[in-house]
Design a protein around this motif. Structure first.
Motif, PDB file in Angstrom:
ATOM      1  N   MET A 169      16.877  44.666  -9.108  1.00 25.34           N
ATOM      2  CA  MET A 169      16.015  45.499  -8.261  1.00 25.34           C
ATOM      3  C   MET A 169      16.571  45.579  -6.828  1.00 25.34           C
ATOM      4  SD  MET A 169      11.984  45.159  -7.287  1.00 25.34           S
ATOM      5  CE  MET A 169      12.266  43.951  -5.995  1.00 25.34           C
TER       6      MET A 169
ATOM      7  N   GLU B  74      13.704  52.535 -13.272  1.00 20.36           N
ATOM      8  CA  GLU B  74      13.186  51.227 -13.690  1.00 20.36           C
ATOM      9  C   GLU B  74      13.004  50.306 -12.477  1.00 20.36           C
ATOM     10  OE1 GLU B  74      15.765  49.329 -16.531  1.00 20.36           O
ATOM     11  OE2 GLU B  74      14.618  47.468 -16.471  1.00 20.36           O
ATOM     12  N   GLN B  75      13.996  50.310 -11.582  1.00 24.37           N
ATOM     13  CA  GLN B  75      13.931  49.437 -10.404  1.00 24.37           C
ATOM     14  C   GLN B  75      12.844  49.937  -9.442  1.00 24.37           C
ATOM     15  OE1 GLN B  75      15.578  46.929 -11.121  1.00 24.37           O
ATOM     16  NE2 GLN B  75      16.925  47.880 -12.641  1.00 24.37           N
TER      17      GLN B  75
ATOM     18  N   LYS C 291       9.566  48.812 -10.726  1.00 24.85           N
ATOM     19  CA  LYS C 291       9.370  47.378 -10.456  1.00 24.85           C
ATOM     20  C   LYS C 291       8.926  47.181  -9.010  1.00 24.85           C
ATOM     21  CE  LYS C 291      13.294  45.536 -12.839  1.00 24.85           C
ATOM     22  NZ  LYS C 291      14.483  44.679 -12.687  1.00 24.85           N
TER      23      LYS C 291
ATOM     24  N   HIS D  21       5.425  45.533  -7.396  1.00 22.80           N
ATOM     25  CA  HIS D  21       5.314  44.453  -6.411  1.00 22.80           C
ATOM     26  C   HIS D  21       4.473  44.894  -5.215  1.00 22.80           C
ATOM     27  CE1 HIS D  21       7.890  41.495  -8.187  1.00 22.80           C
ATOM     28  NE2 HIS D  21       8.924  42.310  -8.261  1.00 22.80           N
TER      29      HIS D  21
END
Lengths: 199, 157
Positions: free
Chosen positions: A79, A101-102, A105, A109
């Motif tokens: 990430m 995808e990152q 993520k 968070h």
């Protein structure tokens, strides 16, 4: 999608700053976010919420050889590796994630898994005014350089036009103006190397 | 105009650039071997360079049964496909520097054989390439070395 907003936008006063300068500032800003996150702090400098007991006992936690007390948003490291400059132009630098995808993520968070409570909020993606000021002190804008170059160029152009006005030469062509601009830059670089007060 | 003498300071700085790149190469070697090791242990491979990671192919029931008879690496389980049983193969992943490059390799002959078999063999689970985020991380390390170096030159002029 909501997680498309997982980015930081920094606008500088001068809209005419060269792209390579904006990219240099952008790279420093990315490093600030990475280093602060690795040190376990959010964008306001507050420590991240601790890991849950179930996560600390998970297989993934063990396999990634993570430290129980160092909350750094890093499992595979992909990430933060993907955090980069998305664009740098017209005085604006955008930092974020190219990979979906990152980016998802990161959004997880920042929002605590969309506010579902499955994850605590760990809002790492941002830059404080103090951090930006520190970066700009480290990478000072090339304003002095640009002004000096403009002034040298203006002087050269004025000489050419004056010469045309008094009938000694024809009006300068586009090529001659471009050449004068280049010569002004070279003259400035000479001054720079000779250690004048420009910088 | 400047004479060639004015560039002597640049020349000296350029000669000093080599150690900075050397340190960055060490950092790339350390970080890339660690990123690959963790990616594989989490169960991800990649079939070529600079693409996304992929889940490693699942294990066959026979393999799962065989793995259940061993004491596995901490965090592992019989059905987990992550090229890890004792941990020896991925633990032996390291790096060396050669002129102009960083070489990742397995420093144990048996581990090297197993890695090759997993990467390219009949029942392959390819893993020994760099994913795009891994590439990006390596690039960042070299770019930082370059930025620090340019700053150093600028501050000395």
């Amino acid at each position: 999608m909501a997680w498309e907003s997982a980015s930081v936008v920094v606008k500088l006063k001068d809209k005419e700053l060269p792209r390579n300068y904006l990219e240099r500032v952008g790279r420093e800003l990315v490093r600030v976010i990475e280093n602060r996150t690795k040190a376990g702090k959010d964008k306001n400098g507050a420590p991240f919420a601790p890991y849950s007991d179930s996560y600390k006992e998970s297989d993934d936690f063990m396999l990634a050889n993570k430290s129980k007390n160092n909350v750094n948003l890093k499992l595979s490291g992909e990430m933060l590796a993907n955090l980069n400059i998305l664009s740098a132009s017209e005085g604006t630098i955008i930092i974020g994630f190219r990979d979906e995808e990152q980016r998802a993520k990161a959004h997880g968070h920042q929002t605590g898994a969309n506010g579902t409570g499955k994850l605590p909020v760990r809002d790492f993606l941002g830059i404080s005014e103090d951090e930006l000021a520190e970066v700009l002190r480290k990478v000072p804008p090339p304003e002095k350089l640009k002004k000096a170059e403009d002034s040298l160029f203006a002087e050269a152009l004025a000489r050419m036009r004056l010469s045309a006005l008094v009938g000694q030469t024809a009006q300068p062509t586009k090529e001659e103006i471009a050449k004068a601009k280049m010569e002004a830059r070279m003259q400035l670089i000479d001054t720079y190397i000779e250690g004048s007060e420009i910088l | 105009m400047s004479s060639i003498q004015d560039f002597s300071a640049f020349g000296e700085h350029l000669l000093n650039f080599s150690p900075a790149i050397d340190d960055a190469a060490d950092e790339v070697g350390r970080q890339m071997s660690e990123m690959i090791r963790i990616r594989v242990r989490l169960g991800y491979g990649t079939s070529k360079n600079n693409v996304k990671r992929e889940k490693l192919r699942e294990l066959k029931p026979k393999t799962i049964e065989r793995r259940s008879k061993f004491v596995l690496f901490p965090g592992s389980s019989p059905a987990r496909s992550h090229l890890t049983m004792t941990g020896q193969m991925m633990n032996s992943l390291t790096y060396r520097k050669e002129p102009g490059k960083v070489v990742l390799f397995f420093n144990d002959a048996y581990a090297d054989k197993k890695a090759l078999w997993n990467n390219e063999g009949k029942y392959k689970r390819p893993f020994f390439y760099l994913t795009s985020p891994e590439y990006q991380q390596a690039t960042k390390i070299f770019q930082k070395a370059l930025d620090d170096y340019v700053d150093q030159i600028a501050s000395n002029l």
